[in-house]
Design an enzyme around this catalytic site. Structure first.
Site, PDB file in Angstrom:
ATOM      1  N   THR A   2      59.726  60.297  20.209  1.00 21.95           N
ATOM      2  CA  THR A   2      59.921  59.381  21.384  1.00 21.95           C
ATOM      3  C   THR A   2      60.932  57.941  20.552  1.00 21.95           C
ATOM      4  OG1 THR A   2      58.451  60.643  22.306  1.00 21.95           O
ATOM      5  CG2 THR A   2      59.489  58.252  23.566  1.00 21.95           C
ATOM      6  N   ALA A  44      51.468  67.607  26.869  1.00 23.73           N
ATOM      7  CA  ALA A  44      50.565  66.848  26.870  1.00 23.73           C
ATOM      8  C   ALA A  44      48.471  67.103  26.314  1.00 23.73           C
ATOM      9  CB  ALA A  44      49.539  66.382  28.517  1.00 23.73           C
ATOM     10  N   CYS A  67      51.889  57.000  24.027  1.00 28.49           N
ATOM     11  CA  CYS A  67      53.313  57.563  25.081  1.00 28.49           C
ATOM     12  C   CYS A  67      53.331  57.267  25.867  1.00 28.49           C
ATOM     13  CB  CYS A  67      53.299  58.695  25.017  1.00 28.49           C
ATOM     14  SG  CYS A  67      53.605  60.090  24.167  1.00 28.49           S
ATOM     15  N   PHE A 100      57.177  67.196  25.640  1.00 31.62           N
ATOM     16  CA  PHE A 100      56.832  66.867  27.032  1.00 31.62           C
ATOM     17  C   PHE A 100      54.682  67.543  26.351  1.00 31.62           C
ATOM     18  CE2 PHE A 100      61.186  66.830  28.156  1.00 31.62           C
ATOM     19  CZ  PHE A 100      60.986  65.935  28.538  1.00 31.62           C
TER      20      PHE A 100
HETATM   21  C1  UDX Z   1      54.951  61.076  17.358  1.00 31.26           C
HETATM   22  C2  UDX Z   1      55.741  59.846  17.477  1.00 31.26           C
HETATM   23  O1  UDX Z   1      54.063  58.726  17.854  1.00 31.26           O
HETATM   24  C3  UDX Z   1      55.412  59.670  18.904  1.00 31.26           C
HETATM   25  O2  UDX Z   1      56.588  58.664  19.367  1.00 31.26           O
HETATM   26  C4  UDX Z   1      56.238  61.050  19.204  1.00 31.26           C
HETATM   27  O3  UDX Z   1      56.783  61.229  21.166  1.00 31.26           O
HETATM   28  C5  UDX Z   1      56.327  62.488  18.674  1.00 31.26           C
HETATM   29  O4  UDX Z   1      55.171  61.917  17.574  1.00 31.26           O
HETATM   30  P1  UDX Z   1      52.028  61.655  17.401  1.00 31.26           P
HETATM   31  O5  UDX Z   1      52.321  63.353  16.523  1.00 31.26           O
HETATM   32  O6  UDX Z   1      51.381  62.060  18.322  1.00 31.26           O
HETATM   33  O7  UDX Z   1      53.470  61.108  17.930  1.00 31.26           O
HETATM   34  O8  UDX Z   1      52.215  61.060  15.897  1.00 31.26           O
HETATM   35  P2  UDX Z   1      50.923  61.145  14.379  1.00 31.26           P
HETATM   36  O9  UDX Z   1      49.727  62.162  15.018  1.00 31.26           O
HETATM   37  O10 UDX Z   1      50.525  60.047  13.996  1.00 31.26           O
HETATM   38  O11 UDX Z   1      51.339  61.692  13.589  1.00 31.26           O
HETATM   39  C6  UDX Z   1      52.708  61.131  12.833  1.00 31.26           C
HETATM   40  C7  UDX Z   1      52.972  61.990  11.294  1.00 31.26           C
HETATM   41  O12 UDX Z   1      53.488  61.209  11.214  1.00 31.26           O
HETATM   42  C8  UDX Z   1      51.258  60.822  10.822  1.00 31.26           C
HETATM   43  O13 UDX Z   1      50.554  62.047  10.719  1.00 31.26           O
HETATM   44  C9  UDX Z   1      52.338  60.450   9.495  1.00 31.26           C
HETATM   45  O14 UDX Z   1      50.765  60.647   8.643  1.00 31.26           O
HETATM   46  C10 UDX Z   1      52.981  61.069   9.641  1.00 31.26           C
HETATM   47  N1  UDX Z   1      54.648  60.161   8.901  1.00 31.26           N
HETATM   48  C11 UDX Z   1      54.314  58.997   9.143  1.00 31.26           C
HETATM   49  C12 UDX Z   1      54.771  60.593   7.533  1.00 31.26           C
HETATM   50  O15 UDX Z   1      54.536  62.076   7.001  1.00 31.26           O
HETATM   51  N2  UDX Z   1      55.891  59.837   7.265  1.00 31.26           N
HETATM   52  C13 UDX Z   1      55.875  59.083   7.149  1.00 31.26           C
HETATM   53  O16 UDX Z   1      56.990  58.615   6.652  1.00 31.26           O
HETATM   54  C14 UDX Z   1      55.100  57.972   8.530  1.00 31.26           C
HETATM   55  C1  UDX Z   2      51.574  62.035  27.826  1.00 27.01           C
HETATM   56  C2  UDX Z   2      53.044  63.263  28.489  1.00 27.01           C
HETATM   57  O1  UDX Z   2      52.323  63.725  30.640  1.00 27.01           O
HETATM   58  C3  UDX Z   2      53.408  63.822  28.600  1.00 27.01           C
HETATM   59  O2  UDX Z   2      54.494  64.967  28.950  1.00 27.01           O
HETATM   60  C4  UDX Z   2      53.759  63.472  27.089  1.00 27.01           C
HETATM   61  O3  UDX Z   2      54.901  64.339  26.437  1.00 27.01           O
HETATM   62  C5  UDX Z   2      52.795  61.961  25.925  1.00 27.01           C
HETATM   63  O4  UDX Z   2      52.225  61.441  26.944  1.00 27.01           O
HETATM   64  P1  UDX Z   2      49.194  62.473  27.753  1.00 27.01           P
HETATM   65  O5  UDX Z   2      49.093  61.045  27.190  1.00 27.01           O
HETATM   66  O6  UDX Z   2      48.861  63.081  26.829  1.00 27.01           O
HETATM   67  O7  UDX Z   2      50.346  63.288  27.667  1.00 27.01           O
HETATM   68  O8  UDX Z   2      48.241  62.738  28.325  1.00 27.01           O
HETATM   69  P2  UDX Z   2      48.644  62.897  30.242  1.00 27.01           P
HETATM   70  O9  UDX Z   2      47.680  63.961  31.001  1.00 27.01           O
HETATM   71  O10 UDX Z   2      49.535  62.544  30.616  1.00 27.01           O
HETATM   72  O11 UDX Z   2      47.057  61.466  30.417  1.00 27.01           O
HETATM   73  C6  UDX Z   2      48.246  60.048  30.277  1.00 27.01           C
HETATM   74  C7  UDX Z   2      46.838  58.986  31.069  1.00 27.01           C
HETATM   75  O12 UDX Z   2      46.443  58.838  32.130  1.00 27.01           O
HETATM   76  C8  UDX Z   2      44.888  59.497  29.850  1.00 27.01           C
HETATM   77  O13 UDX Z   2      44.771  58.443  30.262  1.00 27.01           O
HETATM   78  C9  UDX Z   2      44.924  60.153  31.721  1.00 27.01           C
HETATM   79  O14 UDX Z   2      43.504  59.493  31.376  1.00 27.01           O
HETATM   80  C10 UDX Z   2      45.448  59.497  32.887  1.00 27.01           C
HETATM   81  N1  UDX Z   2      45.262  59.430  33.828  1.00 27.01           N
HETATM   82  C11 UDX Z   2      46.399  61.240  34.776  1.00 27.01           C
HETATM   83  C12 UDX Z   2      45.140  59.474  35.205  1.00 27.01           C
HETATM   84  O15 UDX Z   2      44.206  58.395  34.633  1.00 27.01           O
HETATM   85  N2  UDX Z   2      45.097  59.506  36.274  1.00 27.01           N
HETATM   86  C13 UDX Z   2      45.872  61.061  36.027  1.00 27.01           C
HETATM   87  O16 UDX Z   2      46.310  61.739  37.707  1.00 27.01           O
HETATM   88  C14 UDX Z   2      46.207  61.929  35.359  1.00 27.01           C
END
Ligand code: UDX
Ligand code: UDX
Length: 464
Positions: free
Chosen positions: A134, A166, A278, A164
């Site tokens: 993102t 979750a 996120c 998107f």
């Molecule tokens: C990431 C972003 O945080 C989020 O904004 C986006 O929507 C989806 O990608 P996530 O996959 O949850 O989300 O992040 P994370 O689990 O921290 O994974 C990122 C990975 O990138 C890590 O494993 C990190 O080691 C790797 N990384 C980071 C590289 O391989 N090279 C880099 O230069 C920096």
């Molecule tokens: C979210 C979005 O749903 C997903 O589309 C995007 O790609 C990444 O961010 P995620 O963070 O994995 O996904 O979890 P989500 O199920 O959306 O829940 C986010 C937070 O809201 C959690 O802490 C959850 O417990 C809380 N939540 C969710 C509530 O407190 N009440 C609700 O009714 C739903």
């Protein structure tokens, strides 16, 4: 399949919560493609190669196993794989900046920019670069400029394909998504690149769910989708505070309004607050973007979603404190759940972190229980480790405690024998249900003083 038989070679940089599962699904559904996932973190890559995956996600291991070694590969070798791939997804983290201009709000793009430079440096042929992380709106333009500044006369098309999924339901979301959004420039090359990405997902997703748009719309849609979802939670959480004052029941209110098909019934569960990597980050990104364009009223509107979330977390701690006769000092408090939601080991931005810190400041004796997230909880609370107890077994966590606070909606907590728990607790015993998942009347009948969220408190003595 021999190397030359693969019809597309796809690389993903970043083997995290997004990159890992997404690529595993593409590889499982499309054996004709070679899918390689690269990460700078060697331990993580080794974990992806083993049966102990680096993240907990129901069903993920099965999907990985279908394709691993066949057409799905995990490696730390970046350069060679950049050269070999026609399509590169970038899924590295983009945390909120902690320094300089935009600190606390805007996204830290250093990893993204580094990836763009690495790609430019290693590439020997034209490529499609897909934004999976993102990113602030207009990042694609900046990246295109960096990539285009090459002396090799190479052409790079940028496509935005926001994620998107979750956590906890990632496999279901990837297999059967509401929609997949693919944005590109509307030039001849841009449209060709867009179609190439559409083609990947069309292997298993009906075409009418593959939405296409221009680049900016795709980038913005991701921020707006998460902001709207978070806004619903803050809306119902704000109402939970009011419900407690007027003896209304927030679940009944949510049910009643959710029956209106214009409102819908999902994402209306009052909670101790939303967490996850996120929501907060994306809203603050949107806020920063609005401020950049001088849209201060719009920025303040979206910032209030985060403020209500902070308020809900602090309100929860205040409820605990005032119920426990205005002091939690030296009281044993068992926290049921540390993950930011059920079915994940992820603790990023978990409300449990804030609540633990606040209770520690009041010198409470905090015992953290969680079926999957204790490892991450320990890392998050590194500096406090000798003061906190970690206990996976909820019965042991609750043993001799003054209070239990449910912070994550794990099914496990609904099924416990609360009579057994109550018998071993200090009296009067308190339970704070930050997720409204327990049978409150039953707990009250056992003897607990029960504090649900947004519902009348069930207490055995007169409230002060
Ligand atoms: C990431 C972003 O945080 C989020 O904004 C986006 O929507 C989806 O990608 P996530 O996959 O949850 O989300 O992040 P994370 O689990 O921290 O994974 C990122 C990975 O990138 C890590 O494993 C990190 O080691 C790797 N990384 C980071 C590289 O391989 N090279 C880099 O230069 C920096
Ligand atoms: C979210 C979005 O749903 C997903 O589309 C995007 O790609 C990444 O961010 P995620 O963070 O994995 O996904 O979890 P989500 O199920 O959306 O829940 C986010 C937070 O809201 C959690 O802490 C959850 O417990 C809380 N939540 C969710 C509530 O407190 N009440 C609700 O009714 C739903």
């Amino acid at each position: 399949m021999a190397e030359e038989k693969f019809t597309k070679r796809i690389l993903c940089i970043g083997a995290g919560y997004v990159g890992g599962p997404t690529m595993a699904m593409i590889a499982a559904k499309c054996p004709q493609y070679k899918v390689t996932v690269v990460d700078i973190n060697e331990d993580k890559i080794n974990a992806w190669k083993s049966d102990e995956l680096p993240i907990y996600e129901p069903g993920l291991l099965d999907v990985v196993k279908q394709a691993r070694g066949r057409n799905l590969f995990f490696t730390t070798e970046l350069e060679k794989n950049i050269k070999e791939s026609e399509i590169i997804f970038v899924s590295v983290n983009t945390p909120t900046k902690t320094f300089g201009e935009g600190a606390g709000k805007s996204a830290d793009l250093q990893y993204w920019e580094k990836c763009a430079r690495d790609i430019r440096g290693a590439a020997e042929s034209d490529k499609i670069i897909v934004e999976k992380s993102t990113l602030p709106v207009k990042t694609a333009i900046a990246m295109e400029r960096i990539l285009s500044a090459n002396e090799k006369d190479l052409h790079f098309d940028i496509v935005s394909n926001p994620e998107f999924l979750a956590e906890g339901t990632a496999i279901r979301d990837l297999e059967n998504p509401d929609r997949v959004l693919i944005g590109s420039k509307e030039t001849e090359n841009g449209l060709k690149a867009r179609e190439s990405i559409v083609e990947i997902f069309a292997n298993w997703i009906p075409r009418d769910r593959l939405i296409t748009s221009n680049l900016m719309s795709a980038e913005l849609s991701k921020l707006v989708a998460n902001s709207f979802l978070a806004q619903r939670i803050s809306s119902i959480n704000s109402i939970s505070a009011l419900c407690e004052k007027v003896d209304a029941d927030v679940s009944e209110v949510a049910f009643a309004i959710g029956k209106d098909s214009r409102i819908g019934n999902r994402f209306l569960n009052a909670s101790v607050g939303f967490g996850g990597s996120c929501f907060k980050k994306d809203i603050l990104n949107l806020v920063y973007l609005c401020e950049t364009f001088g849209l201060y009223e719009v920025a303040a509107y979206w910032e209030s979603v985060v403020k209500i979330n902070d308020y809900q977390e602090s309100r929860f701690v205040q409820t605990i404190n005032s119920a426990l006769f205005n002091t939690v000092t030296n009281k044993r408090i068992a926290l049921f759940g540390f993950a930011f939601k059920a079915n994940t080991s992820d603790t990023r931005e978990s409300p449990a972190f804030y609540i633990t810190k606040k209770l520690m400041e009041e010198k409470a004796h905090v015992v953290i229980s969680d079926p999957k997230a204790l490892k991450n909880a320990k890392l998050d609370l590194k500096g406090y480790n000798n003061l906190i107890e970690y206990e996976e077994d909820p019965y042991k966590a609750a043993y001799k405690s003054h209070a239990i606070a449910v912070l994550t909606e794990w099914d496990l907590y609904k099924q416990l024998d609360y009579q057994r728990i109550y018998d071993k607790m200090e009296k009067p015993a308190f339970i704070f249900d930050g997720r409204n998942i327990l049978d409150h009347q039953k707990l009250f009948d056992i003897g607990f003083n029960v504090y649900p969220l947004g519902k009348p408190h069930l207490i055995h003595f007169k409230e002060a």
